[in-house]
Design an enzyme around this catalytic site. Structure first.
Site, mmCIF file in Angstrom:
data_model
loop_
_atom_site.group_PDB
_atom_site.id
_atom_site.type_symbol
_atom_site.label_atom_id
_atom_site.label_comp_id
_atom_site.label_asym_id
_atom_site.label_seq_id
_atom_site.Cartn_x
_atom_site.Cartn_y
_atom_site.Cartn_z
ATOM 1 C CG HIS A 60 25.602 35.054 39.376
ATOM 2 N ND1 HIS A 60 25.414 34.710 40.690
ATOM 3 C CD2 HIS A 60 25.829 36.394 39.376
ATOM 4 C CE1 HIS A 60 25.535 35.785 41.458
ATOM 5 N NE2 HIS A 60 25.773 36.827 40.687
ATOM 6 N NE ARG A 86 26.860 48.842 47.477
ATOM 7 C CZ ARG A 86 27.389 48.503 48.647
ATOM 8 N NH1 ARG A 86 27.443 47.230 48.996
ATOM 9 N NH2 ARG A 86 27.895 49.409 49.443
ATOM 10 C CG HIS A 210 25.868 39.336 48.967
ATOM 11 N ND1 HIS A 210 26.951 40.199 48.968
ATOM 12 C CD2 HIS A 210 25.054 39.753 47.969
ATOM 13 C CE1 HIS A 210 26.797 41.098 48.013
ATOM 14 N NE2 HIS A 210 25.645 40.847 47.392
ATOM 15 C CG HIS A 239 28.406 38.105 44.641
ATOM 16 N ND1 HIS A 239 27.335 38.704 45.266
ATOM 17 C CD2 HIS A 239 27.968 37.799 43.392
ATOM 18 C CE1 HIS A 239 26.303 38.770 44.445
ATOM 19 N NE2 HIS A 239 26.657 38.206 43.306
ATOM 20 C CD GLU A 242 30.945 42.062 41.384
ATOM 21 O OE1 GLU A 242 30.280 42.541 40.443
ATOM 22 O OE2 GLU A 242 30.441 41.665 42.447
ATOM 23 C CG HIS A 276 31.552 38.430 39.737
ATOM 24 N ND1 HIS A 276 30.949 38.506 38.499
ATOM 25 C CD2 HIS A 276 30.612 38.807 40.639
ATOM 26 C CE1 HIS A 276 29.705 38.918 38.643
ATOM 27 N NE2 HIS A 276 29.472 39.098 39.932
ATOM 28 C CG ASP A 327 25.687 39.520 37.774
ATOM 29 O OD1 ASP A 327 24.804 39.721 38.612
ATOM 30 O OD2 ASP A 327 26.873 39.831 37.974
#
Length: 466
Positions: A60, A86, A210, A239, A242, A276, A327
Site C-alpha cells: 500500500h 487530511r 477508495h 481502505h 480505518e 487498515h 502508505d
C-alpha cells in the site's frame, strides 16, 4: 522462460522450504528463477556477499504523500486526528503537477528498494488537473507513476482509485477532492493506456475503490464487473474501517459495519486487500480471516495518524493473512513496519512474542512475520514475488551480515535481529527481476533523482509553510 541470464550462489538463503546452505540460483532472461538448488557447488556463479532472503512487496503506497511527511506534526487544535491531517494533504496535493509526481515517486521508489521493498502496489488516486479537468491523456499521472517505477527498477502493481463522492451521505466532491474523481470507466481507460508501460516493467494493474465512503454501492458493483471482464484475477484494494467515524458513517448509511458490509455484498477472497481494517468487531475479524483476503497493514502510518491498532492476535489466530505497506511513507522500512506491528500488540496485551502462526504457537516471530509479509504481499500485488523458487520473479535481498545487530546470526536469528534489533534496514544488495538495482547500499540513479525531488520541494514547501 528460456535462456539463463545470471547464475548466483548464496552460502545461506531462505527458500520455499526454509533456510538452506550452498544455494545455486539460476535466473532466466525474462527475470524469473528458472532453477534453485541447495547443497550445490558454485561452479563459476556470482558469489553473493551475505545471507539471502526474498524481497518484500509493499502492499500500500500513496507516492505523493511521501513529500509531505512531517508537515502535519504541528498541533493546531486539541482534537487533531486523521481528519485534520487530511486538510494538510489536500493543500499539498493541489500544488502537484505530472512532473512533480514523477520526481517524488522516482526517489521514493529508489528509497523503498534500498530499504528492502522490491515491489509496490500503488494506490493511485491523483488522476486529474487541480481544477478537476482531465489531462489530454487521461492516464497522464498514472504514466508518471509507471515511469518512476521503471526508472527506479521496482516492480509495480498500479491500482487506479475510484472516487466519486465526499461521503457516504452522497454529498458531491469538495473542491479539493475533484482531482481524485474517477469512475469505473475512467479507471479502465487508465489501465488500458498504461498497459504497454506496465508490461515493459513486468508490472500489473488492478483497481482500488477508495473506500465505501467515496463510492456508491452501485458504482462499486459496476466497476468491479468491468474489472472482471478485463481480468477476473486482478487485484482489488480498498481502505476500510480505518477510523471510528468511518465505521459509524457506513453503519448509518449502509446499515452494516464496513467490513461486514463488504463480506455480505461482494466475493471477498484472496484477490482483495482490505487496507487498515483497524476497527473491526470480533465477527468481522473472523469473517475476514475466513475469506482469504489480505489485511493490508501500515503500522507506521497508522501510528502517525492515531488510527488505532489492528486486532492482529485475534486475526492471526483465526488464520488470517496480512501484508505490510508504507502508505504515507513516514517510515520506509519493511523491518520497521513488522517491528511496530508486533510491538503494538505487546503493548496492548502485556505479553511478548505474540504474532506466530505455528500450530503449537512457538518459534521465531521475526521469521513468521517476514514470511507472511512476503507471501501475502505477493497475493496483494498479484505478482509472482515474495519467494525464492522456480517460477518466481527473481527478486531478492542480500542482507548485510556485518551490521552489528546481525553479526554471528544465522537462519531465523537473522530475521529476528533484522526486525527487532537493527537500527537501519540491514540490506546490502537488491536484485529485482534478475537485475541488480542496489549494490552496497547504492542505487546509481539516486543522485539525479534526489536533485529532481529537491527542486520540487523547494518550489512547493515555502507556500505550504507560510
Amino acid at each position: 522462460m528460456t535462456g539463463t541470464a545470471r547464475v548466483l550462489f548464496a552460502d545461506e538463503a531462505l527458500l520455499d522450504g526454509g533456510w538452506a546452505r550452498d544455494v545455486r540460483l539460476e535466473v532466466s532472461a525474462d527475470g524469473h528463477f528458472s532453477d534453485v538448488r541447495s547443497g550445490a557447488a558454485p561452479d563459476g556463479a556470482e558469489h553473493l556477499r551475505g545471507p539471502v532472503v526474498p524481497g518484500i512487496p509493499n502492499c500500500h503506497s500513496h507516492a505523493f504523500q511521501w513529500a509531505m511527511a512531517g508537515l502535519a506534526e504541528y498541533r493546531a487544535r486539541p482534537d487533531d486526528s486523521f481528519w485534520s491531517w487530511r486538510q494538510m494533504m489536500y493543500g499539498f496535493v493541489a500544488a502537484l503537477g505530472p512532473e512533480d509526481l514523477e520526481a517524488i515517486a522516482t526517489l521514493l521508489y529508489i528509497r523503498m528498494l534500498k530499504a528492502g521493498y522490491t515491489a509496490v502496489a500503488e494506490f493511485h488516486y491523483l488522476h486529474r488537473a487541480p481544477d478537476g479537468s482531465r489531462y489530454a491523456d487521461p492516464a497522464e499521472m498514472a504514466q508518471r507513476i509507471a515511469a518512476a517505477a521503471a526508472r527506479a527498477g521496482i516492480g509495480l502493481t498500479l491500482l487506479p482509485v475510484l472516487y466519486l463522492r465526499a461521503g457516504a451521505d452522497g454529498g458531491p466532491l469538495e473542491a479539493r477532492q475533484v482531482r481524485f474523481r474517477c469512475d469505473g470507466e475512467l479507471a479502465m481507460e487508465i489501465i488500458a493506456a498504461t498497459g504497454d508501460s506496465l508490461k515493459a516493467n513486468a508490472g500489473r494493474a488492478g483497481m482500488a475503490p477508495h473506500s465505501l465512503r467515496a463510492l456508491p454501492p452501485a458504482a462499486l458493483r459496476d466497476a468491479l464487473a468491468m474489472l472482471d471482464a478485463f481480468d477476473a484475477a486482478a487485484p482489488r484494494h480498498i481502505h476500510v474501517a480505518e477510523q471510528p467515524a468511518e465505521v459509524e458513517e457506513i453503519q448509518r448509511h449502509l446499515g452494516r459495519r464496513p467490513v461486514a458490509w463488504l463480506l455480505d455484498n461482494h466475493d471477498i477472497d484472496a484477490r482483495w486487500c482490505l487496507v487498515h481494517a483497524t476497527h473491526m468487531d470480533g465477527d468481522e475479524t473472523d469473517g475476514l480471516a475466513r475469506s482469504g483476503a489480505i489485511a493490508g497493514l501500515c503500522p507506521t502510518t497508522e501510528a502517525n495518524l492515531g488510527d488505532g491498532l489492528f486486532r492482529a492476535v485475534d486475526f492471526m489466530a483465526a488464520g488470517g493473512r496480512m501484508a505490510i505497506g508504507s502508505d504515507s511513507h513516514v517510515g520506509l522500512s519493511p523491518f520497521e513496519e513488522l517491528r511496530l506491528l508486533e510491538y503494538g500488540q505487546r503493548l496492548v496485551h502485556g505479553r511478548r512474542n505474540l504474532l506466530m502462526g505455528a500450530a503449537d504457537g512457538t518459534g521465531s516471530v521475526g521469521r513468521w512475520m517476514f514470511g507472511e509479509a512476503a507471501a501475502n504481499g505477493a497475493l496483494a500485488t498479484g505478482r509472482p514475488v515474495g519467494r525464492i523458487g522456480p517460477g518466481a520473479r527473481a527478486d531478492l535481498l542480500v542482507l548485510d551480515a556485518e551490521q552489528p545487530a546481525l553479526l554471528g546470526r544465522t537462519g531465523d536469528g537473522l530475521l529476528d535481529a533484522a526486525i527487532f534489533a537493527a537500527s537501519a534496514p540491514p540490506v546490502r544488495d537488491v536484485l529485482v527481476g534478475g537485475r541488480w538495482r542496489v549494490r552496497d547500499g547504492v542505487h546509481p540513479d539516486e543522485p539525479a533523482a534526489h536533485a529532481a525531488y529537491a527542486t520540487v520541494l523547494r518550489r512547493i514547501l515555502p507556500e505550504l509553510q507560510s
